[in-house]
Enzyme design. Structure first.
Site, mmCIF file in Angstrom:
data_model
loop_
_atom_site.group_PDB
_atom_site.id
_atom_site.type_symbol
_atom_site.label_atom_id
_atom_site.label_comp_id
_atom_site.label_asym_id
_atom_site.label_seq_id
_atom_site.Cartn_x
_atom_site.Cartn_y
_atom_site.Cartn_z
ATOM 1 N N THR A 9 4.236 4.337 8.838
ATOM 2 C CA THR A 9 3.423 3.975 9.998
ATOM 3 C C THR A 9 4.002 4.692 11.227
ATOM 4 O O THR A 9 3.294 5.410 11.923
ATOM 5 C CB THR A 9 3.445 2.449 10.212
ATOM 6 O OG1 THR A 9 3.102 1.839 8.973
ATOM 7 C CG2 THR A 9 2.472 2.026 11.284
ATOM 8 N N ALA A 62 5.023 3.044 -1.028
ATOM 9 C CA ALA A 62 4.244 2.759 0.183
ATOM 10 C C ALA A 62 4.978 3.199 1.454
ATOM 11 O O ALA A 62 6.115 3.682 1.396
ATOM 12 C CB ALA A 62 3.914 1.280 0.240
ATOM 13 N N HIS A 63 4.330 3.002 2.567
ATOM 14 C CA HIS A 63 4.848 3.446 3.870
ATOM 15 C C HIS A 63 6.195 2.786 4.205
ATOM 16 O O HIS A 63 6.396 1.616 3.959
ATOM 17 C CB HIS A 63 3.854 3.197 5.004
ATOM 18 C CG HIS A 63 3.242 1.834 5.049
ATOM 19 N ND1 HIS A 63 2.493 1.411 6.094
ATOM 20 C CD2 HIS A 63 3.244 0.815 4.164
ATOM 21 C CE1 HIS A 63 2.070 0.196 5.864
ATOM 22 N NE2 HIS A 63 2.508 -0.195 4.702
ATOM 23 N N ASN A 64 7.085 3.585 4.762
ATOM 24 C CA ASN A 64 8.371 3.114 5.288
ATOM 25 C C ASN A 64 9.345 2.628 4.221
ATOM 26 O O ASN A 64 10.351 1.989 4.534
ATOM 27 C CB ASN A 64 8.162 2.014 6.344
ATOM 28 C CG ASN A 64 7.455 2.534 7.584
ATOM 29 O OD1 ASN A 64 6.237 2.527 7.648
ATOM 30 N ND2 ASN A 64 8.215 3.029 8.535
ATOM 31 N N SER A 90 7.923 -0.876 3.430
ATOM 32 C CA SER A 90 9.146 -1.224 4.167
ATOM 33 C C SER A 90 10.262 -1.771 3.302
ATOM 34 O O SER A 90 11.246 -2.305 3.826
ATOM 35 C CB SER A 90 8.842 -2.220 5.305
ATOM 36 O OG SER A 90 7.917 -1.640 6.200
#
Lengths: 340, 340, 340
Positions: free
Chosen positions: B222, B241-243, B261
């Site tokens: 993000t 997934a993101h982060n 995350s």
């Protein structure tokens, strides 16, 4: 493509109730029939839709007697479902056959050859020393590496990747985004905890009439071949690891994964999201349920397995029904303990 | 590529039983050896195949004493498996090194640059302000967005997509169909039940020697970076997934998913189809079994977890073995209740 | 793109502490802020980072009172998070809007048309009789088959495949490697155990504001349409089979699979790696947990389901907590049996 009811009745060996010169261009569901479409009625459950459909014509059984007014023309045949399937297949064959020639820009190394009546879409890539059979359709954005063989009548959909040394049989269908022949996941652990790549120099072989779903991945063997036998049908997003063998006419539903060096028998049915660990042998005619994890070889053919760790389907369901009420079971033990 | 046994014995520091001028072009499995191939025998289990193999030569241990007649030439070495691996690696390095130059049509924005000894396949796309290191191989149909950096010796296989702002280290391998840097799945629920897209402006960073399997997806952060540290090995159809951060030398098998995350430690092993929810921390040296669902952070390193909801492997197997016979347990309670 | 703090304060309706002529080019996380970046501080937990950040400016609350020295400029606003989101969106819109025109080589059949302010990347392919709306962005390597309609403002990321007859609404986003409209997995078993392909002649319809993640697959219907209603958000590697309907504003996380002919209600939330078998109906506002297997229709809306076979979330967790100690339960029964 447009056909008169007379032409269709001729193809299907049926008779017409209505105007034989009416034209249809489309195959419709009876509940969504619109002018220009032809639908079918094979199941009584759908008879209500028949009286409301706006399709130009409906294929019905020879002995069908409508019980209410209707507005569509009829083609009466012995078996409406089979007749409709015949039309579906004719439709697809006409469609595929019409794809012939080479769109530009496309790329084919001069050492490779393409059979008659083939198609190569724009931006398709064919490497060195490939042999493509007659009527092979290579859609746009398809990648074909070096030394690939593709049998007559096979269709490769847009953006599929057929890596070097892969052999694909006749009348196979490879859907968009599928990757055949990426390296197997082979790494040797080193003393310092890092991994060293084990080169993967085998290939992938598909026998005839194999179908591979969109975005599925079939890895090349470390050595030798990852092999999908005749008639294997594989759904989308399935993962087949290096050196796996899948026996003839086995069907594997979406998102299933099979780990390295496992051999699956013939005529198996594997439901969605199943997973099978490496180095197993699964007997012919085994049915494996959805989400099922298989960690042991299956020696007896004809079993139906299910569960987080595979067990007999009925046994699993019996245990799971008790699991749902484990709290109750625990309370009954507490009661017994109090009494004791 | 063709080598004489004399050349190979020289490379491997071995001795030859047979004609040193014999030529081989291929590495074979001993059980599938054919003329022109060289195989190896490292495991007694395979000795039977040795007497039947049609391979031109077999690499065997210096002290191997055949007990039956055989037809192949021998190269005797200290450690046949290591010697064979040496040949495998040489084979792949020769193959990669031979890929140099630019096939047309291909696309590279003039603001981007490519190092020496690189390769760009036909229909490859390179956006603005990209820097590609020495010996980088960009296969056909590869997409590389804007401001991407790729380190020396990295190979991007056909049809992989490296989206804008991604940084890829040295000696990485990205397999076909992998997507690095698609938007993270970030949507803010609105009062009316609809979702508003949260822009994803971070990027993906791969350190050196990272491998990404076919059709895997590594989402951009993000903000900040989704980070795969040095030596991480990722199989096919894995979703990161993101982060997410994955620590050095962690290996992740096919179809595993890691939600946003989460931080995975170094030297972890994650088997196939595992899933890890978002915002967790997983300690170094954690082993996570196949299909396992991890919903809590793992603080103590060195554990082996398994199960629909992750627990200690042995504990899970003990509970599951009772689960299999829950019906029996229930009956025993019924018996006790009757007695009571 | 570069903006002065004065410009940004104007857009956000904020006030500046510091030099209004300072320029920023980038949105940073406060803990990773660097010169040239602007960050935000909305959560007290991050206040420590504020005193250390090297960002050129930080967006803070109008009433924020620093308790230690700091080096960054401030933009004071009512709601820092909302202001930052405004900048994020402006950033993305500027970025998308700047993509206009046609890169070469690209392919579009002359029977197809493209709206104003559109973009077609190099190696993009558009088949026959397609209609692309205004501002549609077709990135490099995108495949678009015949008779495809794409609504205004939709973005198709690199290498996505939109097969023939697909209809995509307005303001949709299709990420890299997604495949819309591959054939459904339909095969009729024959008497000899082989399978006959059932032609798949339906299509895929996406209503407005639908998002599809990287490498997801949405199969075309056998007949009729596979339908994703308005505002549906789908993550990476999701599989949606033929004839599925997904209701408006339902969100589906990564690696979930939905089998053929199932209808999902509106406003549902489906977590990662869930699986739903075919021919079910799932009520509106249903929440389905990660890894959950749904095998029965859900009639009552608003439920939260979880488990290997879906059950009420709380009930599952209660049963699973006992499952973890099944060994203990078994021992207690043994104790009771001994006593008895």
């Amino acid at each position: 493509m447009e056909f008169s009811l007379e032409q269709l009745a001729g193809i299907l060996g049926g008779t017409i109730d209505g105007d034989p010169s009416l034209k249809v261009q489309r195959l419709d569901k009876i509940q969504e029939g619109q002018p220009g479409g032809i639908a079918f009625l094979a199941n009584e459950k759908y008879e209500n839709f028949f009286y409301k459909t706006e399709a130009t014509a409906v294929i019905v059984s020879a002995d069908f007697i409508p019980s209410k007014p209707y507005t569509t023309a009829l083609i009466r045949v012995k078996d409406p479902y089979t007749s409709f399937t015949t039309l579906l297949e004719a439709y697809q064959q006409l469609h595929q056959a019409s794809l012939v020639g080479i769109e530009q820009p496309s790329y084919m190394d001069e050492s490779s050859s393409m059979g008659e009546l083939g198609y190569r879409g724009a931006f398709s890539y064919i490497g060195k020393n490939c042999i493509l059979g007659e009527g092979v359709k290579i859609h746009a954005h398809t990648f074909i590496g070096d030394r690939v063989k593709i049998g007559d009548g096979t269709v490769i959909h847009p953006g599929a990747k057929i890596c070097s040394d892969t052999q694909v049989g006749k009348q196979c269908v490879i859907h968009s985004g599928a990757v055949l022949g990426a390296d197997g996941f082979g790494f040797a652990p080193q003393e310092d905890g890092s991994y060293k790549t084990i080169p993967q120099i085998g290939n992938v072989i598909l026998e005839d009439q194999v179908s591979i779903g969109a975005n599925s991945t079939i890895d090349r063997a470390t050595m030798g071949s990852t092999l999908l036998c005749k008639g294997v049908k594989i759904d989308n997003q399935v993962h087949i690891a290096h050196n796996v063998v899948v026996g003839a006419h086995t069907a594997i539903a979406a998102q299933t994964g099979i780990a390295g060096s496992t051999t699956i028998g013939a005529y198996c049915i594997i439901a969605g999201k199943a997973s099978i660990v490496g180095h197993l042998k699964i007997a012919d005619h085994t049915t494996i349920g959805g989400n099922t994890g298989v960690t042991k070889s299956i020696k007896k053919s004809g079993q139906t397995l299910f569960g987080f760790l595979a067990m007999d389907l009925k046994d699993f369901l019996r245990s799971y029904s008790i699991f749902k009420n484990l709290d109750d079971l625990q309370k009954r033990i507490q009661q017994l303990e109090k009494k004791g």
